[in-house]
Write an enzyme that holds these catalytic residues in place. Structure first.
Site, mmCIF file in Angstrom:
data_model
loop_
_atom_site.group_PDB
_atom_site.id
_atom_site.type_symbol
_atom_site.label_atom_id
_atom_site.label_comp_id
_atom_site.label_asym_id
_atom_site.label_seq_id
_atom_site.Cartn_x
_atom_site.Cartn_y
_atom_site.Cartn_z
ATOM 1 N N LEU A 19 0.825 -1.208 0.000
ATOM 2 C CA LEU A 19 0.000 0.000 0.000
ATOM 3 C C LEU A 19 0.864 1.264 0.000
ATOM 4 O O LEU A 19 1.892 1.306 0.665
ATOM 5 C CB LEU A 19 -0.868 0.024 1.264
ATOM 6 C CG LEU A 19 -1.859 -1.132 1.429
ATOM 7 C CD1 LEU A 19 -2.457 -1.105 2.838
ATOM 8 C CD2 LEU A 19 -2.966 -1.045 0.387
ATOM 9 N N ASP A 68 4.064 -3.246 12.468
ATOM 10 C CA ASP A 68 2.653 -2.852 12.547
ATOM 11 C C ASP A 68 1.756 -3.898 13.185
ATOM 12 O O ASP A 68 0.607 -3.618 13.499
ATOM 13 C CB ASP A 68 2.132 -2.513 11.143
ATOM 14 C CG ASP A 68 2.720 -1.218 10.634
ATOM 15 O OD1 ASP A 68 2.881 -0.288 11.445
ATOM 16 O OD2 ASP A 68 3.037 -1.137 9.434
ATOM 17 N N ARG A 133 -4.691 5.035 10.134
ATOM 18 C CA ARG A 133 -4.702 3.592 10.390
ATOM 19 C C ARG A 133 -5.127 3.219 11.813
ATOM 20 O O ARG A 133 -5.478 2.076 12.067
ATOM 21 C CB ARG A 133 -3.306 3.005 10.109
ATOM 22 C CG ARG A 133 -2.841 3.145 8.657
ATOM 23 C CD ARG A 133 -3.558 2.176 7.745
ATOM 24 N NE ARG A 133 -3.181 2.355 6.355
ATOM 25 C CZ ARG A 133 -2.113 1.793 5.778
ATOM 26 N NH1 ARG A 133 -1.291 1.049 6.487
ATOM 27 N NH2 ARG A 133 -1.867 1.995 4.510
ATOM 28 N N HIS A 163 2.074 6.984 9.573
ATOM 29 C CA HIS A 163 2.095 6.566 10.977
ATOM 30 C C HIS A 163 2.805 7.615 11.837
ATOM 31 O O HIS A 163 3.634 8.368 11.329
ATOM 32 C CB HIS A 163 2.876 5.247 11.131
ATOM 33 C CG HIS A 163 2.193 4.058 10.554
ATOM 34 N ND1 HIS A 163 2.824 3.181 9.686
ATOM 35 C CD2 HIS A 163 0.941 3.562 10.729
ATOM 36 C CE1 HIS A 163 1.985 2.213 9.358
ATOM 37 N NE2 HIS A 163 0.837 2.417 9.969
ATOM 38 N N CYS A 248 10.031 0.164 10.885
ATOM 39 C CA CYS A 248 8.945 -0.729 10.431
ATOM 40 C C CYS A 248 9.378 -2.181 10.273
ATOM 41 O O CYS A 248 8.557 -3.088 10.302
ATOM 42 C CB CYS A 248 8.436 -0.320 9.050
ATOM 43 S SG CYS A 248 7.989 1.361 8.839
#
Length: 258
Positions: A19, A68, A133, A163, A248
């Site tokens: 994404l 995540d 999110r 984020h 991440c």
């Protein structure tokens, strides 16, 4: 002794379909991405981190962004409920991995959504980004999971990046660093240092003053070195095309009972 374990997950064959929300899509070189991921894991290993590879999730394009899927506080693993439907299946293998490590496992439940990249821990303060999110119910569930353990949960608006940790992370002394154009409210942090590059806002604390950083932020690396820190640079260009950053690609577990 604090633990030094890090969960990582190998990029799958569909990585290039990951994404993108706030940037233009660019072509991702999968072979190069794998090389960069291996170099990232080697950098963790070289600085005393035991890397634990979570089972691959090859049907999930974004699965390499393992951060995540789970938030750690002490020995409690809070399994997230990612804000993007396509990422929900990523949590299964991670849940198994943390359970094997002896973590106490909790979950975010519907209607809550939470991405781990929205959570920045500084000591016992947990900043949670409320943005695209992570929703308000997700923030409330983080409070319910961690405040009884002594944490203080602070919600922070996120609108300019994917984020919270796309905009800010923290140095070993707790100073928050960020690139001002990408930070909604710098004043929410007690100590804030502005850095000259967007990717310079992302550091992984390796221990002592060593900071894992993206090679795309040379000016920030110079600034932080001048302040007495020790930047360790890794090239993650292919993951940056998918709004990824150094935080991440791993989940650092510092407070497991050993």
């Amino acid at each position: 002794m604090p633990s030094k374990k890090a969960l990582v997950r190998r990029p799958g064959p569909r990585l290039a379909e990951g994404l993108v929300t706030h940037i233009e899509r660019e072509k991702v070189d999968l072979d190069l991405a794998l090389e960069q991921w291996e170099a990232y894991v080697e950098a963790l290993d070289a600085h005393g981190w035991e890397t634990i590879e979570v089972d691959p999730a090859d049907d999930c394009p974004d699965s390499a962004f393992v951060e995540d899927t789970v938030v750690m506080y002490r020995n409690v693993a809070l399994i997230t409920r990612p804000g993007a439907d396509s990422r929900r299946d990523e949590t299964m293998g991670v849940e198994e991995a943390v359970a094997r490590l002896g973590c106490s496992v909790n979950w975010i439940w519907e209607p809550g959504t939470l991405d781990g990249g929205d959570v920045l821990k500084i000591g016992d303060t947990i900043y949670v980004g409320r943005g695209g999110r992570t929703n308000a119910a997700g923030v409330q569930q983080v409070r319910a999971a961690f405040e009884p353990l002594g944490a203080r949960v602070v919600a922070v608006p996120v609108s300019k990046v994917l984020h919270l940790k796309s905009s800010v992370t923290a140095l070993p002394d707790g100073t928050v660093i960020g690139h001002i154009p990408k930070v909604d409210k710098p004043s929410l942090f007690p100590r804030f240092l502005s850095v000259p590059e967007e990717s310079g806002a992302h550091v992984v604390l390796l221990g002592s003053e060593k900071l894992l950083m993206a090679a795309s932020a040379p000016k920030t690396a110079e600034l932080l070195a001048d302040l007495g820190h020790e930047p360790v640079l890794v090239d993650i260009s292919e993951f940056e095309k998918l709004e990824g950053c150094v935080t991440c690609l791993s989940v650092r577990m510092r407070e497991l009972y050993t």
